[in-house]
Scaffold this motif. Structure first.
Motif, PDB file in Angstrom:
ATOM      1  N   THR A  37      -6.989  -8.050   3.432  1.00  0.00           N
ATOM      2  CA  THR A  37      -7.670  -8.436   2.252  1.00  0.00           C
ATOM      3  C   THR A  37      -7.009  -7.558   1.312  1.00  0.00           C
ATOM      4  N   THR A  38      -7.270  -7.742  -0.108  1.00  0.00           N
ATOM      5  CA  THR A  38      -6.897  -6.848  -1.083  1.00  0.00           C
ATOM      6  C   THR A  38      -8.011  -6.455  -1.992  1.00  0.00           C
ATOM      7  N   ALA A  39      -7.951  -5.255  -2.776  1.00  0.00           N
ATOM      8  CA  ALA A  39      -8.972  -4.873  -3.559  1.00  0.00           C
ATOM      9  C   ALA A  39      -8.430  -3.848  -4.777  1.00  0.00           C
ATOM     10  N   ARG A  40      -8.581  -3.921  -5.964  1.00  0.00           N
ATOM     11  CA  ARG A  40      -8.020  -3.198  -7.010  1.00  0.00           C
ATOM     12  C   ARG A  40      -9.121  -2.256  -7.605  1.00  0.00           C
ATOM     13  N   HIS A  41      -8.772  -1.078  -7.673  1.00  0.00           N
ATOM     14  CA  HIS A  41      -9.790  -0.127  -8.512  1.00  0.00           C
ATOM     15  C   HIS A  41      -8.794   0.448  -9.482  1.00  0.00           C
ATOM     16  N   GLY A  42      -8.723   0.376 -10.736  1.00  0.00           N
ATOM     17  CA  GLY A  42      -8.004   0.791 -11.730  1.00  0.00           C
ATOM     18  C   GLY A  42      -6.695   0.473 -11.497  1.00  0.00           C
ATOM     19  N   GLU A  43      -5.997   1.693 -11.229  1.00  0.00           N
ATOM     20  CA  GLU A  43      -4.352   1.766 -11.479  1.00  0.00           C
ATOM     21  C   GLU A  43      -3.947   1.467  -9.598  1.00  0.00           C
ATOM     22  N   LEU A  44      -5.071   1.515  -8.823  1.00  0.00           N
ATOM     23  CA  LEU A  44      -5.006   1.940  -7.506  1.00  0.00           C
ATOM     24  C   LEU A  44      -4.919   0.102  -6.741  1.00  0.00           C
ATOM     25  N   LEU A  45      -4.190  -0.067  -5.945  1.00  0.00           N
ATOM     26  CA  LEU A  45      -4.230  -1.541  -5.155  1.00  0.00           C
ATOM     27  C   LEU A  45      -4.270  -1.039  -3.934  1.00  0.00           C
ATOM     28  N   THR A  46      -5.498  -1.495  -3.235  1.00  0.00           N
ATOM     29  CA  THR A  46      -5.561  -1.201  -1.815  1.00  0.00           C
ATOM     30  C   THR A  46      -5.496  -2.486  -0.904  1.00  0.00           C
ATOM     31  N   ARG A  47      -4.722  -2.524   0.216  1.00  0.00           N
ATOM     32  CA  ARG A  47      -4.440  -3.421   1.009  1.00  0.00           C
ATOM     33  C   ARG A  47      -5.286  -3.318   2.379  1.00  0.00           C
ATOM     34  N   TRP A  48      -6.439  -3.969   2.731  1.00  0.00           N
ATOM     35  CA  TRP A  48      -6.873  -3.464   3.969  1.00  0.00           C
ATOM     36  C   TRP A  48      -6.636  -4.363   5.108  1.00  0.00           C
ATOM     37  N   LEU A  49      -6.485  -4.036   6.319  1.00  0.00           N
ATOM     38  CA  LEU A  49      -6.063  -4.672   7.558  1.00  0.00           C
ATOM     39  C   LEU A  49      -7.191  -4.533   8.582  1.00  0.00           C
ATOM     40  N   TYR A  50      -7.520  -5.500   9.404  1.00  0.00           N
ATOM     41  CA  TYR A  50      -8.592  -5.381  10.423  1.00  0.00           C
ATOM     42  C   TYR A  50      -8.057  -6.204  11.574  1.00  0.00           C
ATOM     43  N   SER A  51      -8.298  -5.739  12.715  1.00  0.00           N
ATOM     44  CA  SER A  51      -7.823  -6.305  13.879  1.00  0.00           C
ATOM     45  C   SER A  51      -8.880  -7.171  14.545  1.00  0.00           C
ATOM     46  N   ARG A  52      -8.216  -8.443  14.787  1.00  0.00           N
ATOM     47  CA  ARG A  52      -9.351  -9.392  15.655  1.00  0.00           C
ATOM     48  C   ARG A  52      -9.624  -8.986  17.023  1.00  0.00           C
ATOM     49  N   THR A  53      -8.752  -7.918  17.551  1.00  0.00           N
ATOM     50  CA  THR A  53      -9.148  -7.770  18.914  1.00  0.00           C
ATOM     51  C   THR A  53      -9.927  -6.501  19.340  1.00  0.00           C
ATOM     52  N   ASP A  54     -10.018  -5.523  18.188  1.00  0.00           N
ATOM     53  CA  ASP A  54     -10.662  -4.519  18.524  1.00  0.00           C
ATOM     54  C   ASP A  54     -11.121  -3.938  17.201  1.00  0.00           C
ATOM     55  N   ARG A  55     -11.500  -2.826  16.972  1.00  0.00           N
ATOM     56  CA  ARG A  55     -12.147  -2.352  15.701  1.00  0.00           C
ATOM     57  C   ARG A  55     -11.094  -1.387  14.952  1.00  0.00           C
ATOM     58  N   SER A  56      -9.634  -1.570  15.465  1.00  0.00           N
ATOM     59  CA  SER A  56      -8.539  -1.047  14.605  1.00  0.00           C
ATOM     60  C   SER A  56      -8.584  -1.609  13.204  1.00  0.00           C
ATOM     61  N   TRP A  57      -8.558  -0.545  12.048  1.00  0.00           N
ATOM     62  CA  TRP A  57      -8.251  -0.975  10.656  1.00  0.00           C
ATOM     63  C   TRP A  57      -7.134  -0.102  10.106  1.00  0.00           C
ATOM     64  N   ALA A  58      -6.845  -0.326   9.062  1.00  0.00           N
ATOM     65  CA  ALA A  58      -5.738   0.236   8.114  1.00  0.00           C
ATOM     66  C   ALA A  58      -6.089   0.035   6.782  1.00  0.00           C
ATOM     67  N   ALA A  59      -5.594   0.817   5.958  1.00  0.00           N
ATOM     68  CA  ALA A  59      -5.707   0.619   4.435  1.00  0.00           C
ATOM     69  C   ALA A  59      -4.296   1.337   3.725  1.00  0.00           C
ATOM     70  N   VAL A  60      -3.644   0.614   3.036  1.00  0.00           N
ATOM     71  CA  VAL A  60      -2.597   1.190   2.221  1.00  0.00           C
ATOM     72  C   VAL A  60      -2.987   1.051   0.832  1.00  0.00           C
ATOM     73  N   VAL A  61      -2.782   2.219   0.167  1.00  0.00           N
ATOM     74  CA  VAL A  61      -3.257   2.675  -1.194  1.00  0.00           C
ATOM     75  C   VAL A  61      -2.038   2.717  -2.209  1.00  0.00           C
ATOM     76  N   TRP A  62      -1.750   1.852  -3.205  1.00  0.00           N
ATOM     77  CA  TRP A  62      -0.463   1.784  -3.841  1.00  0.00           C
ATOM     78  C   TRP A  62      -1.048   2.115  -5.155  1.00  0.00           C
ATOM     79  N   PRO A  63      -0.397   3.046  -5.982  1.00  0.00           N
ATOM     80  CA  PRO A  63      -0.517   3.206  -7.238  1.00  0.00           C
ATOM     81  C   PRO A  63       0.440   2.377  -7.988  1.00  0.00           C
ATOM     82  N   ASP A  64       0.084   2.181  -9.299  1.00  0.00           N
ATOM     83  CA  ASP A  64       0.723   1.171 -10.088  1.00  0.00           C
ATOM     84  C   ASP A  64       2.581   1.543  -9.768  1.00  0.00           C
TER      85      ASP A  64
END
Length: 253
Positions: free
Chosen positions: A167-194
């Motif tokens: 999924t993605t979410a935007r907060h001001g100039e920051l764009l965050t892409r969230w990743l969630y594993s379907r096989t365990d509780r691993s997650w990741a977030a990538v935060v990009w500025p403009d």
């Protein structure tokens, strides 16, 4: 179309099936429309020369393979949990329960109800903490924001890492892409500025989801950005294999 020359349509909603049958008949056609689970096909009309799926799937159902005659074709829109867009795959069925074929073009269809399961962010990333949870790994990503927006590369990454929801979410100039594993509780977030590099945060489980996705992106780049039509799938009882150019050339994450 089966051996008797009949066309059968299947819809899970009885009202939709009934109305479709009425309209087909009023148009002068003899196709049969039944209410049922499309994932199970309709064995009474088989074996079929063609099976055409009108919703996006992440797998080919065993019943479709069993109900398609050797040499018959299955056409289906394919999607993963990583991106919303997908592509149509055309598979030819052999006599041993296998199927193989290429992607033909991009396509966006309604997702299979079985694949619409959502994830609860709070099950992965604890709330109430300041900043990122304890144990989170921080790094930089080699992918630019524009790289990560390439639709073909995104689609390929979703094929190579099929058990990840994004999924993605935007907060001001920051764009965050969230990743969630379907096989365990691993997650990741990538935060990009403009402008500038993206920061990666990963935790929650043993997997490093963004590392897996990034490797998939770079495999596509290293293969000289092949188009969708150079990619294909082979379906066997042992699973689904992605290949590039030819079934003998498997694509690995």
């Amino acid at each position: 179309m089966g051996a008797s020359g009949r066309v059968v349509g299947v819809d899970i909603d009885p009202e939709v099936a009934r109305e479709a049958g009425r309209r087909v008949k009023s148009a002068g056609y003899s196709a049969t429309v039944v209410a049922g689970d499309g994932a199970r096909g309709w064995s009474a009309g088989g074996p079929y020369d063609r099976v055409q799926v009108s919703y996006a799937v992440s797998g080919i159902r065993a019943d479709w393979l069993r109900q398609t005659r050797p040499g018959g074709v299955i056409v289906a829109p394919w999607r993963s949990g990583f991106v919303n867009h997908g592509a149509v795959v055309r598979l030819e069925v052999d006599g041993d329960g296998n199927a193989s074929g290429r992607f033909t073009r991009p396509a966006e269809f309604m997702r299979d109800r079985r694949d619409r399961a959502t994830v609860d962010h709070n099950d992965y990333v604890p709330t109430g903490s300041d900043g990122w949870p304890t144990g989170t790994l921080e790094s930089r990503t080699r992918l630019t924001r524009e790289d990560a927006r390439d639709r073909t590369a995104e689609f390929v990454a979703g094929l190579l890492v099929p058990d990840v929801v994004s999924t993605t979410a935007r907060h001001g100039e920051l764009l965050t892409r969230w990743l969630y594993s379907r096989t365990d509780r691993s997650w990741a977030a990538v935060v990009w500025p403009d402008d500038g590099e993206g920061h990666v945060f990963q935790g929650g489980g043993p997997r490093r989801l963004w590392d897996e996705i990034e490797r998939a992106f770079h495999r596509w780049h290293h293969a000289a950005h092949p188009p969708l039509t150079d990619l294909g799938l082979t379906i066997t009882p042992n699973g689904t294999a992605l290949w590039l150019h030819h079934p003998s050339h498997p694509a690995q994450p």
